[in-house]
Design a protein around this motif. Structure first.
Motif, PDB file in Angstrom:
ATOM      1  N   ALA A  62       1.259  -1.261  -0.190  1.00 24.11           N
ATOM      2  CA  ALA A  62       0.253   0.261  -0.133  1.00 24.11           C
ATOM      3  C   ALA A  62       0.963   1.153   0.022  1.00 24.11           C
ATOM      4  O   ALA A  62       0.206   2.048  -0.495  1.00 24.11           O
ATOM      5  CB  ALA A  62      -0.912  -0.280   1.599  1.00 24.11           C
ATOM      6  N   TRP A  63       2.404   1.504   1.297  1.00 21.66           N
ATOM      7  CA  TRP A  63       2.959   2.436   1.366  1.00 21.66           C
ATOM      8  C   TRP A  63       3.790   2.636  -0.258  1.00 21.66           C
ATOM      9  O   TRP A  63       3.374   3.659  -1.188  1.00 21.66           O
ATOM     10  CB  TRP A  63       3.873   2.029   2.258  1.00 21.66           C
ATOM     11  CG  TRP A  63       4.706   3.387   2.427  1.00 21.66           C
ATOM     12  CD1 TRP A  63       4.877   4.337   3.302  1.00 21.66           C
ATOM     13  CD2 TRP A  63       6.223   3.134   2.007  1.00 21.66           C
ATOM     14  NE1 TRP A  63       5.761   5.080   3.367  1.00 21.66           N
ATOM     15  CE2 TRP A  63       7.043   4.860   2.588  1.00 21.66           C
ATOM     16  CE3 TRP A  63       6.310   2.534   1.005  1.00 21.66           C
ATOM     17  CZ2 TRP A  63       8.127   5.135   1.947  1.00 21.66           C
ATOM     18  CZ3 TRP A  63       8.079   3.149   0.757  1.00 21.66           C
ATOM     19  CH2 TRP A  63       8.652   4.395   1.271  1.00 21.66           C
ATOM     20  N   ILE A  64       3.628   1.610  -1.049  1.00 22.21           N
ATOM     21  CA  ILE A  64       4.967   1.507  -2.045  1.00 22.21           C
ATOM     22  C   ILE A  64       4.011   2.242  -3.266  1.00 22.21           C
ATOM     23  O   ILE A  64       3.688   2.927  -3.507  1.00 22.21           O
ATOM     24  CB  ILE A  64       5.450   0.027  -2.672  1.00 22.21           C
ATOM     25  CG1 ILE A  64       6.611  -0.203  -1.512  1.00 22.21           C
ATOM     26  CG2 ILE A  64       6.076   0.491  -4.076  1.00 22.21           C
ATOM     27  CD1 ILE A  64       7.018  -1.658  -1.456  1.00 22.21           C
ATOM     28  N   LEU A  65       2.295   1.465  -3.584  1.00 18.84           N
ATOM     29  CA  LEU A  65       1.687   1.540  -3.885  1.00 18.84           C
ATOM     30  C   LEU A  65       1.336   3.135  -4.500  1.00 18.84           C
ATOM     31  O   LEU A  65       0.772   4.099  -5.328  1.00 18.84           O
ATOM     32  CB  LEU A  65       0.369   1.327  -4.473  1.00 18.84           C
ATOM     33  CG  LEU A  65       0.638   0.009  -4.810  1.00 18.84           C
ATOM     34  CD1 LEU A  65      -0.642  -1.351  -4.328  1.00 18.84           C
ATOM     35  CD2 LEU A  65       0.811  -0.091  -6.207  1.00 18.84           C
ATOM     36  N   LEU A  66       1.492   3.885  -3.006  1.00 21.17           N
ATOM     37  CA  LEU A  66       0.762   5.325  -2.580  1.00 21.17           C
ATOM     38  C   LEU A  66       2.070   5.917  -3.618  1.00 21.17           C
ATOM     39  O   LEU A  66       2.045   6.884  -3.959  1.00 21.17           O
ATOM     40  CB  LEU A  66       0.662   5.395  -1.495  1.00 21.17           C
ATOM     41  CG  LEU A  66       0.481   7.187  -0.953  1.00 21.17           C
ATOM     42  CD1 LEU A  66      -1.019   7.451  -1.523  1.00 21.17           C
ATOM     43  CD2 LEU A  66       0.166   7.553   0.225  1.00 21.17           C
ATOM     44  N   GLN A  67       3.525   5.379  -2.730  1.00 20.90           N
ATOM     45  CA  GLN A  67       4.590   6.615  -2.618  1.00 20.90           C
ATOM     46  C   GLN A  67       4.908   6.360  -4.397  1.00 20.90           C
ATOM     47  O   GLN A  67       5.369   7.737  -5.011  1.00 20.90           O
ATOM     48  CB  GLN A  67       5.525   5.773  -2.283  1.00 20.90           C
ATOM     49  CG  GLN A  67       5.813   6.060  -0.709  1.00 20.90           C
ATOM     50  CD  GLN A  67       5.550   7.428   0.009  1.00 20.90           C
ATOM     51  OE1 GLN A  67       6.208   8.099  -1.251  1.00 20.90           O
ATOM     52  NE2 GLN A  67       4.865   7.637   0.380  1.00 20.90           N
ATOM     53  N   THR A  68       4.818   5.111  -5.618  1.00 21.41           N
ATOM     54  CA  THR A  68       5.502   5.223  -6.819  1.00 21.41           C
ATOM     55  C   THR A  68       3.928   5.634  -8.330  1.00 21.41           C
ATOM     56  O   THR A  68       4.710   6.548  -8.824  1.00 21.41           O
ATOM     57  CB  THR A  68       6.115   4.210  -7.541  1.00 21.41           C
ATOM     58  OG1 THR A  68       5.071   2.863  -6.461  1.00 21.41           O
ATOM     59  CG2 THR A  68       7.054   3.447  -6.372  1.00 21.41           C
ATOM     60  N   LEU A  69       3.346   4.926  -7.972  1.00 19.58           N
ATOM     61  CA  LEU A  69       2.349   5.173  -8.679  1.00 19.58           C
ATOM     62  C   LEU A  69       0.869   6.349  -7.956  1.00 19.58           C
ATOM     63  O   LEU A  69       0.225   6.558  -8.959  1.00 19.58           O
ATOM     64  CB  LEU A  69       1.701   3.989  -8.808  1.00 19.58           C
ATOM     65  CG  LEU A  69       2.858   3.228  -9.076  1.00 19.58           C
ATOM     66  CD1 LEU A  69       2.078   1.645  -9.599  1.00 19.58           C
ATOM     67  CD2 LEU A  69       2.971   3.568 -10.528  1.00 19.58           C
ATOM     68  N   GLY A  70       0.521   6.561  -6.875  1.00 18.30           N
ATOM     69  CA  GLY A  70      -0.099   7.562  -6.529  1.00 18.30           C
ATOM     70  C   GLY A  70      -1.342   7.436  -6.096  1.00 18.30           C
ATOM     71  O   GLY A  70      -2.287   7.729  -5.937  1.00 18.30           O
ATOM     72  N   ILE A  71      -1.016   5.961  -6.543  1.00 18.57           N
ATOM     73  CA  ILE A  71      -1.832   4.617  -5.774  1.00 18.57           C
ATOM     74  C   ILE A  71      -3.205   4.858  -4.292  1.00 18.57           C
ATOM     75  O   ILE A  71      -2.198   5.011  -3.337  1.00 18.57           O
ATOM     76  CB  ILE A  71      -2.505   3.105  -6.176  1.00 18.57           C
ATOM     77  CG1 ILE A  71      -2.286   2.932  -7.898  1.00 18.57           C
ATOM     78  CG2 ILE A  71      -3.327   2.462  -5.815  1.00 18.57           C
ATOM     79  CD1 ILE A  71      -1.559   2.128  -8.167  1.00 18.57           C
TER      80      ILE A  71
END
Lengths: 299, 237
Positions: A62-71
């Protein structure tokens, strides 16, 4: 005794309720994680020591998706379990399957090793300190209930986890698919001889159990810090929860998850020093009285 | 008996292993359509193991098992079942965590022509009354009925029954005998493992006698009383 009553009388009610609520929130995570463990143990006969790391992966994803793709959070709540669950399917298909025929210790060591690998590589990359994950805008704030302040996000976690636990329990205990799962847990060979592809069921069960851990991870991200070691901190307690509930029992895992959270919360109020040990005392007591656990079918 | 009709099950030179121990040594026999064939023999002769080997439940097996002309020696248990071969294990295999009805509905329908639930309850009225009970809460006899009943739903027409009378009271054995005869008249092909020679002699068309994982005798006309008596003497010797 005098001390305890003193504490109780002098304790502001909202602090007391606050601790209980924290305990229940922890309990919600224990319940979701021990449910997945029980499901996996029943079908695969493997003690899935990588479960904590899979919970961490959910939060991390969840953290990576938010940081890299803004998901955002809501999409991650769906995506992260799918990605981590798919990883679980592959892990079962190509790695775990090789040790079923061996002594259970191999499964334990194998999954423990994978957990160390996963946690180690994230620690290498991100360090061991946690990363914050913001509460989604829709769930900020809270309600003043009079006797306590209830943060909206915590209420959401409680409702979501109870719903998830109930759904899994319902599917397992009350549906046709569930009867296949129960039967395959009991006598896999015979279920095969009825024309059912048990290997595929085992694969999907593992994927589901792992996805469940990942959902818990995403739900946990805004509450606890997203850190590579968040799983190893919680998993030992979760194993105790599974033992208290009774190995392989779904309802036992859920009930004892919330129970342990509740008891921990109470202990934090009355005797904080014991709050991290009380679960093991509880486990020892339960095992003395009921060796198969609270809901265990047989020792 | 019609000698020219092709066998439903044609087992040739079947070898089987539990782990490293070689337990079946060249078992061969035929089962023709609509027939009831028994595998007789003492404890440990390899009767149950032969059924397990046919079902794909052994660690390793070799030889040839033709089911309706199709080789199944390399197939997995679930694939073999899907071709219409049903198995009722010696321990009855009733699931404790499933209700009677769930046990009954567990084996998936494999093809058309299986018995409906109503027809099954007509054949086994006890099961209907207990359909909500836990599977292993039933008496031994009822569990045996359930174990037979649940494979009749699937549409499989060839049944492997492993000692359905074991440990049951004579009155229940009689009931099971009636059910098996009924199944025969309905056209099922049955391979029956039995130790109870009196029971076997009443229902079977042919016998094969196993010893140490080999077929040692074939009695093609089970009705011949003196041969059956000889077998009975042998089994109890």
């Amino acid at each position: 005794m005098h001390n305890i009553l003193d504490t109780l009388y002098n304790l502001p009610i909202d602090a007391f309720m606050g601790q209980l609520m924290l305990g229940l929130i922890n309990g919600a995570f224990y319940a979701m994680l021990s449910l997945g463990l029980a499901l996996i143990f029943g079908m695969l006969n493997i003690v899935n020591f990588v479960h904590g790391a899979q919970y961490m992966l959910g939060a991390m994803m969840a953290w990576i998706l938010l940081q890299t793709l803004g998901i955002n959070y809501w999409a991650s709540l769906l995506l992260a379990p799918l990605i981590v669950g798919a990883f679980g399917l592959l892990l079962e298909r190509f790695v775990l399957r090789r040790v079923y025929a061996l002594d259970p210790a191999y499964g334990l060591l194998l999954t423990f090793g994978i957990a160390l690998l996963l946690e180690g590589s994230f620690r290498q990359k991100l360090g061991s300190s946690g990363q914050p994950y913001a509460i989604p805008a829709e769930l900020r704030g809270g309600w003043d209930l009079g006797f306590m302040y209830m943060p909206t996000y915590r209420a959401w976690v409680l409702v979501a986890s109870i719903t998830i636990c109930f759904a899994v329990w319902y599917v397992f205990e009350r549906t046709r698919l569930g009867s296949y799962l129960r039967a395959a847990t009991e006598k896999p060979q015979l279920v095969r001889a009825f024309g059912i592809d048990v290997s595929k069921m085992i694969n999907l069960t593992y994927g589901l159990g792992v996805a469940l851990a990942a959902v818990a991870g995403v739900l946990a991200a805004p509450i606890y810090q997203v850190s590579p070691l968040m799983g190893s901190n919680i998993i030992i307690v979760v194993f105790a929860v599974v033992v208290i509930g009774g190995l392989g029992s779904m309802s036992g895992a859920i009930v004892s998850g919330f129970l342990v959270g509740f008891v921990e919360g109470l202990t934090k109020v009355f005797y904080p020093a014991a709050s991290s040990t009380v679960v093991f005392v509880l486990m020892a007591c339960v095992l003395l009285v009921k060796p198969a656990g609270l809901f265990g079918r047989r020792a | 008996m019609n000698e020219v009709s092709p066998a439903v099950l044609c087992v040739r030179d079947l070898h089987g292993w539990y782990g490293d121990s070689h337990v079946l040594h060249s078992v061969s026999f035929d089962v023709r359509p609509g027939q009831l064939v028994t595998l007789l023999g003492r404890n440990g002769a390899g009767k149950s193991t032969t059924l397990k080997a046919m079902m794909g439940l052994l660690d390793k097996r070799r030889g040839s098992i033709l089911f309706r002309g199709k080789e199944t020696i390399a197939a997995q248990a679930n694939q073999i079942a899907r071709q219409g071969l049903a198995y009722c294990p010696e321990d009855r295999g009733i699931f404790a965590t499933l209700s009677v009805e769930e046990n009954l509905r567990l084996p998936p329908k494999l093809r058309e022509g299986g018995m409906g639930i109503d027809a099954i309850y007509r054949l086994f009225p006890n099961l209907k009354d207990r359909c909500k009970s836990g599977g292993t809460k039933l008496s031994g006899g009822e569990q045996q009925m359930l174990a037979i009943a649940r494979i009749l739903r699937t549409g499989a027409d060839t049944l492997l029954l492993d000692e359905p009378t074991e440990g049951l009271a004579p009155v229940i054995v009689k009931q099971i005998g009636a059910v098996i005869r009924e199944l025969k008249t309905l056209g099922y092909t049955i391979l029956l493992v039995e130790q109870n020679i009196k029971f076997a002699a009443k229902v079977a068309d042919q016998h094969y006698v196993l010893e140490n994982g080999r077929v040692v005798e074939h009695i093609p006309h089970a009705a011949k009383a003196d041969e059956v008596r000889a077998i009975a003497n042998y089994l109890h010797a």
